[in-house]
Design a protein around this motif. Structure first.
Motif, mmCIF file in Angstrom:
data_model
loop_
_atom_site.group_PDB
_atom_site.id
_atom_site.type_symbol
_atom_site.label_atom_id
_atom_site.label_comp_id
_atom_site.label_asym_id
_atom_site.label_seq_id
_atom_site.Cartn_x
_atom_site.Cartn_y
_atom_site.Cartn_z
ATOM 1 N N LEU A 35 -3.478 -2.036 -0.607
ATOM 2 C CA LEU A 35 -3.353 -1.134 0.545
ATOM 3 C C LEU A 35 -2.026 -0.393 0.520
ATOM 4 O O LEU A 35 -1.936 0.762 0.918
ATOM 5 C CB LEU A 35 -3.458 -1.913 1.856
ATOM 6 C CG LEU A 35 -4.823 -2.447 2.236
ATOM 7 C CD1 LEU A 35 -4.726 -3.196 3.542
ATOM 8 C CD2 LEU A 35 -5.829 -1.312 2.355
ATOM 9 N N ALA A 36 -0.993 -1.075 0.065
ATOM 10 C CA ALA A 36 0.324 -0.443 0.039
ATOM 11 C C ALA A 36 0.447 0.567 -1.087
ATOM 12 O O ALA A 36 1.273 1.464 -1.019
ATOM 13 C CB ALA A 36 1.411 -1.514 -0.109
ATOM 14 N N THR A 37 -0.366 0.420 -2.127
ATOM 15 C CA THR A 37 -0.262 1.335 -3.266
ATOM 16 C C THR A 37 -1.009 2.632 -3.025
ATOM 17 O O THR A 37 -0.617 3.685 -3.520
ATOM 18 C CB THR A 37 -0.823 0.657 -4.532
ATOM 19 O OG1 THR A 37 -0.203 -0.613 -4.677
ATOM 20 C CG2 THR A 37 -0.543 1.485 -5.759
ATOM 21 N N VAL A 38 -2.088 2.557 -2.270
ATOM 22 C CA VAL A 38 -2.951 3.734 -2.102
ATOM 23 C C VAL A 38 -2.225 4.968 -1.554
ATOM 24 O O VAL A 38 -2.386 6.061 -2.093
ATOM 25 C CB VAL A 38 -4.175 3.357 -1.232
ATOM 26 C CG1 VAL A 38 -4.894 4.599 -0.760
ATOM 27 C CG2 VAL A 38 -5.133 2.483 -2.026
ATOM 28 N N PRO A 39 -1.385 4.841 -0.536
ATOM 29 C CA PRO A 39 -0.686 6.051 -0.052
ATOM 30 C C PRO A 39 0.142 6.730 -1.138
ATOM 31 O O PRO A 39 0.216 7.956 -1.201
ATOM 32 C CB PRO A 39 0.217 5.524 1.068
ATOM 33 C CG PRO A 39 -0.391 4.255 1.502
ATOM 34 C CD PRO A 39 -1.056 3.675 0.309
ATOM 35 N N MET A 40 0.768 5.929 -2.002
ATOM 36 C CA MET A 40 1.575 6.492 -3.080
ATOM 37 C C MET A 40 0.706 7.313 -4.027
ATOM 38 O O MET A 40 1.088 8.391 -4.480
ATOM 39 C CB MET A 40 2.252 5.374 -3.875
ATOM 40 C CG MET A 40 3.317 4.651 -3.121
ATOM 41 S SD MET A 40 4.724 5.730 -2.795
ATOM 42 C CE MET A 40 4.434 6.077 -1.094
ATOM 43 N N LEU A 41 -0.463 6.783 -4.344
ATOM 44 C CA LEU A 41 -1.343 7.500 -5.274
ATOM 45 C C LEU A 41 -1.822 8.805 -4.671
ATOM 46 O O LEU A 41 -1.859 9.835 -5.348
ATOM 47 C CB LEU A 41 -2.551 6.623 -5.607
ATOM 48 C CG LEU A 41 -2.238 5.411 -6.463
ATOM 49 C CD1 LEU A 41 -3.503 4.623 -6.710
ATOM 50 C CD2 LEU A 41 -1.636 5.858 -7.779
ATOM 51 N N VAL A 42 -2.180 8.743 -3.389
ATOM 52 C CA VAL A 42 -2.654 9.950 -2.714
ATOM 53 C C VAL A 42 -1.566 11.013 -2.739
ATOM 54 O O VAL A 42 -1.797 12.178 -3.058
ATOM 55 C CB VAL A 42 -3.050 9.608 -1.255
ATOM 56 C CG1 VAL A 42 -3.240 10.867 -0.450
ATOM 57 C CG2 VAL A 42 -4.302 8.753 -1.238
#
Lengths: 432, 319, 288
Positions: free
Chosen positions: C261-268
């Protein structure tokens, strides 16, 4: 005496004995006291599950014994707990009450960071010997052996075994009287190289591993209590290590690499995957075992040494200490008393995962019952506290004796004597 | 021609130091004003703690008791400390292993991902993924992957007989997976900087080279590489500075076996410093190590800064 | 978009099919290595606890329980969304702050001569050469002295200054020819206007790189927030995830779910900023 009188005496004695526990349940071993003056305290815990249990306990304390008190519970990450403690100590921001663990106690006591609680034990009328030496000796300090911490929980070690595998091999289940020789026989009979199954994995890191076997020979494992000598090169230690290495060399135990790591959790994963018949595990593994194991299993105490006849477990007790510089020492001591008392410990007993340190049999039974309906012999862990060995090694030598020694002997194939020599060199260098 | 008399007052001398003409003086003042916020902020929030840490290097301090001045004792101890020598050697080995590979791979990937290929946005994201993946999660995974016999790497290497290799335990081998994971985690970071640098090269230069008859490789050698050199310089300097301080990978990948490696075989300088400080409570000694590490990195960086004139080409003259 | 891509492929920088295949082969192989741990993380996030750490390791969960693990994560860590929000606040604050201070400073170092320029720049760079573990305690003491413990100030303010961003942007500015800027200066613009209207627009790729790296570094910061701001109100998501590790037991599936969950914003964010990496070719030209 004739048989009738004997029978009558026995009946009377029996009824007295049966009546006693009922009374013992009503008589708390440690009684909390109302606080003199409520105030504010900060408290550190290292686990959120822990924090929830303590939160409940403290609410009860405030309601019953200290209305108006405020406790700010701060949760720190377990992995960084000790670094943070040192950082905050350096900056003068130590919490008033905090978790302490036996290997780390020496540093804080030596540097006058923790409050001497002995005057409070005396004032509260608590006889500190009720907890048993294994639990509290590592928390004693000074010539008089003052007790600086209240033990709040303990864990001990026992053997988890796979009943299905025993059945398949036609072996009787082990009993508490079994010896090292029985253990070796079982390990041999249960190893099945074709199926990739080993008989046992018990050499692991300090708490669940080889030191339990050293302790059974009567030797104090790794370091003596006075912190003057590395005991790994003593005969008892060598005997225990060589016994375990013999099992490894015979193929009855996996190497560290095969187990995936030197920690008892790694060995437990092998056990859970059906690749081990017996594994040394701690009482903290009970919740996981009860929910995750898919086969029939049970628990038995560690086997007895054939000559000494002793089965000893390393016992580790988490304790609560107060900062020596707290603004509210009396309040802190009062809270600690409560957390160690029967009333305060009820919350830990019912919480289940860690065993409460309060020696009241009722509290211990509450802990066993908290696991619900199960045929598993949880009592074995409680029994293991009787003849147990407290933690003597300390933070600076932890790695070298905890995992490095284990890896050298049980993975890299070093001889016990060579590995012990290297480890003792490192330990003796730190002892100076 | 106007000759200026020698300035006598302090104010006049200060003014003169800024520049010889009113224009250059104004420019100098502007320069100082522009750099002031960042510089003052850095010096206050990081410079002060650094100075405090360095001043601890001549003290003996366990974080609780008051520090005690011990002169150069910590440094004398450093010289004869085998464990320090080992940490230093391990760190240098890691740098030699990781930096060239990391920079070259990142450059290669950036060049390839700069080409008009379909789906390159997704591929770039894939290469950036390790940078944002939490170190804890990644290291847990890598430890599983490297497990002898059962891990993926071991299963892949079984045909060549390396299926039982104990990557994280054997003292002679443990630096390899650490270097590999360090490269893995940093590749995307370097790639982004290279991509930005590649994008800044004016298209006209390529056109000119093409007109002059240069082929793909020729254009790469004579346009891309020289124009990219400031970026390459940045990447190399940062990679070296970073590799000197490798800590996370050592900490987490050796946590489940032997922290710091068997007999200190995976211990780097920063890890060694950390253990001395927080496990052994020798903050004075740790600060001495930090100071020596700093001096090493500084020396290497200054060296790189001085030789940059031989290979780095700046489009604009430094104003 | 497909037509645009088609045109791009058929542009004068055309790549022959064999070269394309070669490039794809290498890139895909590398990409697989790059994403494998992330995929594992995602797979573990969906495993029930019975399947964790099974030996031999299984890649895909036999009994995927993604939804249940998500719920379990939120029940174990009820304030997880708050942690994500805190991380976002800190990240945005630091990135905007650095954008201002570091681009000003980079411009100053790149285009202006003043006494001590080399020394000051070297000193700023030197700060990158001290590992954080060595200054952990002095940093803690400084923040404590300021009275900033457990505040957002402590998390954001020191993070608005950066030696790395300074270095990155200075190198980028040095690559821009001075002619355009000089033209603007002759027209009477002061340095701030030149920076804003000329230099920054010409450095978009570098700014994109700066944004991505700075956001990522702020979002993944662990040790510093742990030491100075670990109260539940200011806790950031990296610490929230670390708290899932208990003293005795770590539910790795929940840990991986949290990390995912914490990684997804970075990828977006990275995907969104991709277009700015493409901007350069069109903007880099200068007629001599």
């Amino acid at each position: 005496m004739n048989t009738r009188k004997v029978t009558l005496l026995l009946v009377v004695l029996l009824s007295l004995v049966l009546a006693l526990p009922a009374h013992a349940q009503e008589e708390p071993v440690i009684k909390p006291l109302p606080c003199e003056e409520p105030g504010k305290l900060t408290m550190w815990v290292w686990d959120e599950a822990w924090a929830a249990i303590i939160g409940d306990s403290i609410e009860a304390w405030k309601a019953e014994y200290c209305p108006g008190a405020e406790v700010d519970i701060q949760v720190q990450t377990w992995a960084n707990y000790w670094d943070l403690l040192k950082t905050n100590a350096a900056g003068g921001e130590l919490p008033d009450v905090f978790n302490m663990s036996q290997p780390f106690f020496f540093f804080y006591a030596d540097n006058d960071v923790v409050l001497n609680l002995q005057p409070y034990w005396d004032e509260f009328g608590v006889d500190t010997t009720i907890w048993g030496s294994g639990l509290i000796d590592p928390y004693r300090w000074g010539e008089a052996g003052d007790l600086y911490a209240a033990p709040v929980n303990w864990d001990t070690i026992a053997i988890f075994y796979n009943k299905d595998m025993f059945d398949a091999a036609g072996l009787a289940y082990p009993t508490a009287d079994w010896t090292w020789d029985d253990f070796a026989e079982y390990a041999a009979a249960l190893t099945d190289p074709d199926a990739g199954v080993w008989g046992a994995a018990v050499y692991a890191e300090y708490q669940a591993g080889y030191p339990n076997w050293i302790a059974a020979t009567g030797e104090t494992p790794v370091v003596d209590a006075a912190r003057t000598d590395c005991t790994l090169d003593n005969p008892g230690s060598l005997e225990a290590l060589n016994f375990l290495k013999g099992l490894l060399d015979a193929g009855y135990m996996p190497t560290v690499s095969e187990a995936g790591g030197a920690s008892p959790n790694d060995a437990f994963n092998l056990f859970a995957s059906g690749k081990l018949a017996m594994v040394a595990g701690g009482s903290w593994m009970l919740p996981q075992a009860l929910s995750d194991l898919t086969f029939n299993w049970d628990i038995v105490q560690l086997p007895k040494h054939p000559e000494t006849g002793r089965s000893r477990s390393i016992v580790h007790a988490v304790g609560y200490v107060a900062s020596a510089r707290t603004a509210n020492p009396d309040l802190a001591a009062n809270l600690i008393l409560y957390l160690a008392s029967d009333e305060g410990q009820k919350f830990f007993a019912e919480g289940g995962s860690v065993a409460p340190a309060n020696p009241s049999p009722a509290i211990q039974q509450m802990w066993i019952d908290s696991f619900g309906e199960t045929a598993v012999n949880i009592q074995a862990f409680v029994d293991a506290t009787v003849d147990s060995q407290g933690v003597t090694p300390f933070d600076e030598i932890w790695d070298v004796m905890n995992s490095e020694l284990v890896v050298k002997i049980f993975d890299l194939g070093m001889s016990v004597e060579d590995a012990v020599a290297e480890t003792c060199d490192a330990i003796n260098a730190e002892l100076q | 021609m106007i000759t200026e008399s020698r300035p006598r007052t302090l104010a006049a001398r200060a003014l003169n130091a800024l520049g010889s003409t009113p224009l250059s003086r104004r420019k100098a003042l502007w320069g100082l004003a522009l750099i002031a916020p960042n510089t003052l902020g850095l010096f206050f929030f990081f410079g002060i703690p650094v100075l405090m840490a360095f001043s601890t290097s001549v003290q003996e301090w366990n974080a609780i008791k008051p520090p005690r001045f011990v002169g150069l004792d910590n440094f004398e101890r450093l010289i004869s400390d085998d464990k320090f020598a080992q940490a230093l050697t391990n760190t240098l080995k890691l740098i030699a292993l990781a930096v060239p590979l990391e920079v070259l791979l990142a450059l290669g990937v950036a060049v390839l991902l700069n080409l008009p290929l379909r789906g390159r946005n997704l591929l770039r994201t894939a290469y950036f993924l390790p940078v944002v993946t939490s170190t804890v999660a990644a290291s847990v995974v890598w430890t599983s992957i490297l497990q002898p016999r059962y891990g993926i790497v071991s299963r892949l290497l079984e045909p060549v007989g390396l299926g039982e290799t104990k990557w994280l335990v054997e003292p002679g081998l443990v630096l390899i997976p650490i270097a590999a994971v360090a490269i893995w985690q940093r590749l995307g970071f370097d790639m982004i900087i290279f991509l930005a640098g590649l994008q800044s090269i004016p298209g006209e230069l390529y056109e000119a080279a093409r007109i002059d008859g240069a082929g793909r490789w020729g254009r790469f050698r004579h346009v891309t590489l020289p124009m990219l050199s400031p970026t390459t310089f940045l990447v190399v300097v940062l990679a070296v500075i970073n590799s000197f301080q490798i800590f996370d990978q050592v900490y987490i990948m050796t946590l489940r076996t032997v922290p710091g490696g068997v007999s200190g075989s995976a211990t780097t300088l920063t890890y060694f410093l950390y253990r001395r400080a927080f496990t052994h409570s020798e903050f004075g000694y740790a600060s001495a190590i930090a100071l020596v590490l700093f001096a090493l990195i500084l020396f290497v960086t200054v060296f790189q800064l001085t030789i940059q004139r031989y290979w780095v080409y700046y489009e604009a003259e430094e104003g | 978009m497909w037509r645009m891509l088609r045109r791009r492929v058929q542009s004068s920088h055309d790549l022959s099919i064999p070269i394309q295949v070669f490039c794809y082969a290498i890139l895909l192989a590398g990409a697989l290595i790059m994403v494998l741990p992330f995929l594992w993380m995602a797979s573990t996030a969906c495993k029930p606890s019975v399947e964790l750490n099974r030996v031999p390791v299984t890649f895909l969960p036999e009994n995927p329980v993604c939804r249940q693990n998500l719920d379990a994560l939120y029940s174990t860590s009820p304030h997880f969304n708050r942690y994500l929000l805190n991380s976002a606040i800190v990240t945005v604050g630091r990135t905007l702050g650095q954008l201002v201070t570091c681009s000003l400073a980079a411009y100053g170092f790149a285009r202006f001569r003043f006494p001590g320029r080399g020394v000051i720049f070297a000193l700023c760079l030197a700060l990158l050469m001290v590992p954080f573990q060595a200054i952990l305690i002095p940093e803690f003491m400084l923040i404590r002295k300021l009275g900033w413990l457990n505040t957002f100030k402590a998390l954001i303010v020191p993070g608005t200054f950066s030696a790395f961003a300074l270095f990155l942007l200075r190198q980028a500015f040095l690559q821009i020819p001075t002619e355009i800027e000089e033209a603007a200066i002759i027209d009477g613009a002061n340095p701030l206007r030149v920076l804003w209207h000329v230099t920054l627009p010409l450095s978009v790729p570098a700014l994109a790189a700066f944004a991505v790296i700075t956001v990522q570094a702020a979002w993944n910061d662990f040790l510093y927030p742990l030491v100075v701001s670990n109260s539940p109100d200011t806790r950031v998501v990296t610490i929230g995830i670390a708290l899932l590790q208990g003293e005795r037991r770590t539910p790795y599936n929940l840990l991986m779910m949290g990390s995912f969950l914490a990684t997804v914003p970075m990828l977006v964010l990275f995907l969104a900023l991709q277009r700015y990496f493409i901007a350069g070719i069109a903007m880099g030209g200068v007629k001599r």
